[in-house]
Scaffold this motif. Structure first.
Motif, short mmCIF file in Angstrom:
data_model
loop_
_atom_site.label_atom_id
_atom_site.label_comp_id
_atom_site.label_asym_id
_atom_site.label_seq_id
_atom_site.Cartn_x
_atom_site.Cartn_y
_atom_site.Cartn_z
N GLY A 75 0.78 -1.23 0.00
CA GLY A 75 0.00 0.00 0.00
C GLY A 75 0.82 1.29 0.00
N LEU A 76 2.13 1.18 0.01
CA LEU A 76 2.96 2.39 0.02
C LEU A 76 3.24 2.85 -1.40
N GLU A 77 3.42 4.16 -1.56
CA GLU A 77 3.58 4.75 -2.90
C GLU A 77 5.00 5.29 -3.09
N HIS A 78 5.36 5.47 -4.35
CA HIS A 78 6.66 6.06 -4.68
C HIS A 78 6.50 7.57 -4.86
N LYS A 79 7.63 8.25 -4.94
CA LYS A 79 7.60 9.72 -5.05
C LYS A 79 7.56 10.20 -6.50
N GLY A 80 7.22 9.31 -7.40
CA GLY A 80 7.12 9.68 -8.80
C GLY A 80 8.20 9.04 -9.67
N ASP A 81 9.15 8.34 -9.04
CA ASP A 81 10.25 7.75 -9.80
C ASP A 81 10.24 6.22 -9.81
N ARG A 82 9.23 5.60 -9.21
CA ARG A 82 9.12 4.14 -9.10
C ARG A 82 10.36 3.53 -8.46
N LEU A 83 11.02 4.29 -7.58
CA LEU A 83 12.21 3.79 -6.90
C LEU A 83 12.19 4.12 -5.41
N HIS A 84 11.87 5.35 -5.08
CA HIS A 84 11.91 5.81 -3.69
C HIS A 84 10.50 5.99 -3.13
N PHE A 85 10.35 5.72 -1.84
CA PHE A 85 9.06 5.92 -1.19
C PHE A 85 8.74 7.41 -1.11
N SER A 86 7.46 7.75 -1.25
CA SER A 86 7.02 9.14 -1.07
C SER A 86 7.20 9.53 0.39
N THR A 87 7.13 10.82 0.68
CA THR A 87 7.27 11.28 2.06
C THR A 87 6.21 10.65 2.96
N ALA A 88 4.97 10.65 2.52
CA ALA A 88 3.90 10.05 3.33
C ALA A 88 4.15 8.55 3.55
N SER A 89 4.63 7.88 2.52
CA SER A 89 4.92 6.45 2.64
C SER A 89 6.12 6.21 3.56
N GLN A 90 7.10 7.10 3.54
CA GLN A 90 8.22 6.98 4.47
C GLN A 90 7.73 7.09 5.91
N HIS A 91 6.82 7.99 6.14
CA HIS A 91 6.25 8.15 7.49
C HIS A 91 5.51 6.87 7.91
N GLU A 92 4.72 6.33 7.00
CA GLU A 92 3.98 5.10 7.30
C GLU A 92 4.94 3.94 7.52
#
Length: 131
Positions: free
Chosen positions: A76-93
């Motif tokens: 359920g976690l998302e990337h930051k637009g690069d399909r490589l790194h977790f988004s900020t919200a996903s990093q928090h989760e």
């Protein structure tokens, strides 16, 4: 390349040995260790990630080889637009999931029941990651 597949298959064992050596050097054989899954969004058609499912499966299974270890899901976690790194919200989760897993490892069993359930493990095994 075949070498990459071999490295992917041996990743879990190599990781367990490295963590065992770290614990030994720290003089703490049961030091809690929390591992995390790869992002489900990795594009497994990209050669760099062709063996991501194998590596991820080894990471999920690592606690079977290591005492006082846990693995957290990236479901359920998302990337930051690069399909490589977790988004900020996903990093928090992900951080929340790591904290809950750590607390499960260090709290007495009588208190562990208070900790809510984690996300499921469901890394894609097909040629591309989740969109």
């Amino acid at each position: 390349p075949a070498g990459d597949a071999s490295l992917a298959r041996s990743h879990a064992a190599r990781c367990a040995r490295a963590l065992g050596r770290l614990r030994e050097r720290l003089g703490s054989p049961t030091l809690p260790v929390v591992l995390g899954e790869l992002g489900y969004f990795l594009d497994q058609r990209d050669g760099r990630f062709a063996h991501a499912a194998t590596v991820n499966a080894g990471t999920v299974a690592a606690p079977e080889r290591l005492p006082a270890a846990a693995c957290v899901s990236a479901h359920g976690l998302e990337h930051k637009g690069d399909r490589l790194h977790f988004s900020t919200a996903s990093q928090h989760e992900l951080g929340r999931r790591y904290a809950l897993a750590y607390l499960r490892l260090v709290r007495p069993k009588s208190e562990a029941g208070e900790i809510t359930a984690e996300a499921p493990f469901a890394f894609p095994t097909h040629a591309c990651g989740a969109e």
